[in-house]
Design a protein around this motif. Structure first.
Motif, PDB file in Angstrom:
ATOM      1  N   HIS A  81       3.627  12.655  -0.092  1.00  0.00           N
ATOM      2  CA  HIS A  81       3.323  11.459  -0.875  1.00  0.00           C
ATOM      3  C   HIS A  81       4.537  10.996  -1.682  1.00  0.00           C
TER       4      HIS A  81
ATOM      5  N   SER B  38      -0.695   6.522  -2.388  1.00  0.00           N
ATOM      6  CA  SER B  38      -1.963   6.837  -1.726  1.00  0.00           C
ATOM      7  C   SER B  38      -2.259   8.323  -1.525  1.00  0.00           C
TER       8      SER B  38
ATOM      9  N   VAL C 253       2.090  -1.098   4.638  1.00  0.00           N
ATOM     10  CA  VAL C 253       1.536   0.222   4.343  1.00  0.00           C
ATOM     11  C   VAL C 253       2.635   1.265   4.529  1.00  0.00           C
TER      12      VAL C 253
ATOM     13  N   MET D 175      -2.534   3.135  12.454  1.00  0.00           N
ATOM     14  CA  MET D 175      -2.384   1.810  11.842  1.00  0.00           C
ATOM     15  C   MET D 175      -2.410   0.719  12.913  1.00  0.00           C
TER      16      MET D 175
ATOM     17  N   SER E  90       3.282   4.802   4.959  1.00  0.00           N
ATOM     18  CA  SER E  90       2.768   6.156   5.196  1.00  0.00           C
ATOM     19  C   SER E  90       3.589   6.768   6.316  1.00  0.00           C
TER      20      SER E  90
ATOM     21  N   GLN F  56       1.059   8.465  11.298  1.00  0.00           N
ATOM     22  CA  GLN F  56      -0.074   7.537  11.189  1.00  0.00           C
ATOM     23  C   GLN F  56       0.185   6.217  11.929  1.00  0.00           C
TER      24      GLN F  56
ATOM     25  N   TYR G 200     -11.661   6.701   8.728  1.00  0.00           N
ATOM     26  CA  TYR G 200     -10.389   6.222   8.159  1.00  0.00           C
ATOM     27  C   TYR G 200     -10.025   4.869   8.780  1.00  0.00           C
TER      28      TYR G 200
ATOM     29  N   HIS H  94      -3.843   3.225  -2.176  1.00  0.00           N
ATOM     30  CA  HIS H  94      -4.967   3.446  -1.262  1.00  0.00           C
ATOM     31  C   HIS H  94      -5.374   4.931  -1.317  1.00  0.00           C
TER      32      HIS H  94
ATOM     33  N   ASN I 103      -4.592  11.897  -2.257  1.00  0.00           N
ATOM     34  CA  ASN I 103      -6.012  12.158  -2.040  1.00  0.00           C
ATOM     35  C   ASN I 103      -6.637  12.826  -3.265  1.00  0.00           C
TER      36      ASN I 103
ATOM     37  N   ASP J 115       0.891  -1.167   0.000  1.00  0.00           N
ATOM     38  CA  ASP J 115       0.000   0.000   0.000  1.00  0.00           C
ATOM     39  C   ASP J 115       0.923   1.209   0.000  1.00  0.00           C
TER      40      ASP J 115
ATOM     41  N   ASP K  40      -9.496   1.064   7.158  1.00  0.00           N
ATOM     42  CA  ASP K  40      -8.257   0.301   7.242  1.00  0.00           C
ATOM     43  C   ASP K  40      -8.471  -1.090   7.851  1.00  0.00           C
TER      44      ASP K  40
HETATM   45  N1  ARG Z   1      -4.310   8.881   1.868  1.00  0.00           N
HETATM   46  C1  ARG Z   1      -3.527   8.849   3.073  1.00  0.00           C
HETATM   47  C2  ARG Z   1      -2.819  10.195   3.261  1.00  0.00           C
HETATM   48  O1  ARG Z   1      -2.719  10.979   2.344  1.00  0.00           O
HETATM   49  C3  ARG Z   1      -2.514   7.734   3.112  1.00  0.00           C
HETATM   50  C4  ARG Z   1      -3.093   6.337   3.085  1.00  0.00           C
HETATM   51  C5  ARG Z   1      -2.152   5.292   3.624  1.00  0.00           C
HETATM   52  N2  ARG Z   1      -2.705   3.968   3.556  1.00  0.00           N
HETATM   53  C6  ARG Z   1      -3.609   3.457   4.418  1.00  0.00           C
HETATM   54  N3  ARG Z   1      -4.028   2.229   4.235  1.00  0.00           N
HETATM   55  N4  ARG Z   1      -4.075   4.155   5.432  1.00  0.00           N
HETATM   56  O2  ARG Z   1      -2.345  10.479   4.345  1.00  0.00           O
END
Ligand code: ARG
Length: 575
Positions: A132, A121, A335, A345, A337, A341, A313, A158, A123, A118, A317
């Motif tokens: 990103h 990801s 994942v 997670m 990120s 986060q 969110y 994602h 937005n 993953d 997940d």
């Molecule tokens: N879209 C999220 C962001 O911009 C990151 C996603 C990461 N993946 C996940 N499975 N939560 O912060």
């Protein structure tokens, strides 16, 4: 070939034959100094302690039981019971020959897995920003490496493609289409998002419509879904341009956005409730986790469904983890990120496990990374304090690489030069990120990345072309070389050992999702080659030696090229 693995297996057998438990770890590592051999086994002390034996005596027993004929010439016991292993010269030469001949270096994973990665990801209706970038670059290097090792890799982008903001985005897209009958302004997603938000905050009729569209979208209204899909497609089309420029393997087929999991959410929440994991709290559904404490020292509550029925969110997940195990049949999911986060997670996955959606054997990992900082040590921003867009960043990289390459006197044609500039520009941005341990914050500094000095992309790319030029200048076809690799000089031997450690570096990346292990390896390989090249003349040597050394050079070039390719960094033949 994986020397560490071969020695581990052999030493472990000897340890078990000497009385150690069958799950004993021989702790075989590359040695730091030549006098300690090529590898060391450090497991004897711990195992002896468990058996109540004298560690040196136990180490001696291991040596007596070890069968390393033809692999090692000498095994020494040092200090309290370290075992130093000196590899056999012919064995090394033979394996170097094999690596040169084999397609893909003869590297195969004994137990290939299905692994979901993953990453990236971004937005929807937002421009990809530098945050990103790290996920995209690091994730893609890990994807390439895991696939090269023979695993079945599933890329999961994602994308943040769901949420209440879509009401306002649809309303604004509609307004724009009515007014301009064009999608012109969408070329700047950041501006589009901002304008939509401004209307939402200042125009009550617009806000009313937006709220109405959220409800319609969630209930599957055709029109709203079409508008939503348009926003997703336009965004992903933009992002694809960035991926292509970055030489990242993601395509539009890899999008597995948050919305994919929508159909699973009501069922999951109902199930969590029936299992007594989720309880009602102030109208919302909350899972209280003893493993996490809030400020007052009480179990922390994680909301899985809001008062208004909306999901979060975390809920998504939980569903994603379940889906990756159940539907994608993965053995492992990573994942990528940022570190902020981490708690999110952990909580989502703890709930996933408590609910029994995945077995213990299914590995859920969050290879997080630190922030990207400016030279001033503060979060990376534009001069005016805005977020840096990826596109602008890459444009600047191109300009700076152009300056760097133009300053060198070379006989490149305009076309060749353009290819070098592109490879160096993109390579520098990627390599400077990949070469740092991802867990720490990382200072983005143009001057440190766009230079031929040190552990940088230009240095590595140049190291490759330098070897290729040995062949080019003397018009030698590496595939037509006769004879075999022979290791007579210490520097030849050292280079062969380093070359044969490629797979160990790749395994390091695969195990911990840490591409800097591969960068460090390639950098050391380039250095080892330089010392070899200084000490061992190639073209002036007598025929057999010359061919052997050319083969070592060819294997070095092949390894550098493959390694850089796994990092997503282009090599050029001439620069
Ligand atoms: N879209 C999220 C962001 O911009 C990151 C996603 C990461 N993946 C996940 N499975 N939560 O912060």
């Amino acid at each position: 070939m994986n020397i560490q693995q071969i020695l581990s297996d052999k030493i472990k057998q000897a340890m078990v034959a000497s009385g150690a438990e069958s799950d004993v770890d021989p702790l075989v590592r590359q040695s730091g100094k030549p006098e300690f051999g090529d590898y060391q086994a450090n497991g004897a002390m711990g195992a002896a302690k468990k058996l109540g034996m004298n560690p040196r005596e136990f180490a001696q027993k291991i040596l007596d039981n070890a069968n390393l004929n033809g692999i090692a010439d000498k095994l020494d016991i040092a200090g309290p019971g370290f075992i130093n292993i000196f590899l056999n010269q012919e064995w090394l030469a033979q394996n170097a020959n094999n690596a040169l001949q084999a397609v893909d270096f003869d590297i195969k994973t004994a137990n290939p897995q299905t692994i979901v990665i993953d990453y990236s990801s971004p937005n929807v209706a937002k421009e990809m920003h530098v945050g990103h970038l790290r996920s995209t670059i690091i994730g893609d290097a890990v994807v390439r490496t895991l696939a090269f090792l023979g695993n079945h890799v599933i890329r999961a982008n994602h994308v943040g493609d769901w949420g209440t903001q879509f009401g306002m985005l649809i309303a604004y897209l509609e307004k724009m289409e009515n007014e301009h009958a064009s999608e012109m302004e969408l070329s700047d997603l950041e501006a589009f998002y901002r304008a939509a938000k401004e209307h939402y905050d200042s125009d009550e009729a617009f806000a009313e419509k937006a709220r109405n569209y959220v409800v319609k979208l969630q209930s599957g209204d055709e029109y709203c879904l079409t508008m939503w899909k348009k926003l997703v497609d336009i965004t992903m089309h933009h992002n694809q341009e960035n991926y292509n420029r970055l030489n990242v393997t993601l395509t539009e087929k890899d999008v597995m956005g948050e919305s994919l999991y929508n159909p699973m959410l009501p069922e999951i929440v109902a199930d969590l409730k029936s299992k007594g994991l989720a309880v009602e709290d102030d109208g919302a559904l909350v899972v209280f986790l003893d493993e996490f404490k809030n400020k007052d020292g009480d179990p922390m509550g994680v909301i899985v469904q809001k008062k208004d029925g909306g999901f979060l969110y975390t809920t998504t997940d939980i569903a994603a983890a379940k889906y990756r195990y159940e539907t994608l049949k993965a053995d492992r999911a990573l994942v990528f990120s940022d570190s902020r986060q981490a708690q999110h997670m952990q909580q989502a996955w703890l709930i996933t496990r408590k609910a029994g959606y995945v077995p213990e054997s299914f590995s859920l990992e969050h290879p997080f990374f630190g922030m990207m900082l400016g030279k001033d040590g503060k979060p990376f921003k534009t001069r005016s304090g805005g977020t840096v867009k990826l596109k602008d960043l890459l444009d600047e990289a191109m300009e700076r690489a152009e300056t760097l390459i133009s300053a060198r006197s070379t006989d490149l044609t305009a076309e060749e030069k353009a290819a070098v500039v592109e490879a160096v520009a993109i390579g520098s941005v990627k390599y400077s990120d990949l070469s740092k341990n991802r867990t720490t914050d990382y200072v983005f500094d143009w001057d440190n990345m766009l230079t031929f000095e040190g552990n940088t992309a230009p240095y590595m790319q140049y190291a490759y072309t330098r070897i290729r030029s040995i062949f080019a200048r003397a018009s030698i076809d590496e595939n037509a070389l006769s004879g075999t690799i022979q290791l007579k000089e210490p520097k030849e031997r050292a280079l062969a050992v380093k070359l044969l450690q490629f797979e160990e570096a790749l395994n390091g990346v695969a195990k911990d999702g840490m591409p800097h292990i591969l960068c460090q390896y390639l950098y050391e390989l380039a250095g080892t080659f330089s010392s070899f090249y200084e000490a061992c003349p190639i073209l002036n040597a007598e025929e057999d030696t010359k061919n052997s050394r050319l083969k070592l050079a060819a294997l070095t070039a092949k390894t550098l090229k493959q390694g850089l390719d796994l990092l997503g960094i282009k090599t050029i033949e001439k620069m």
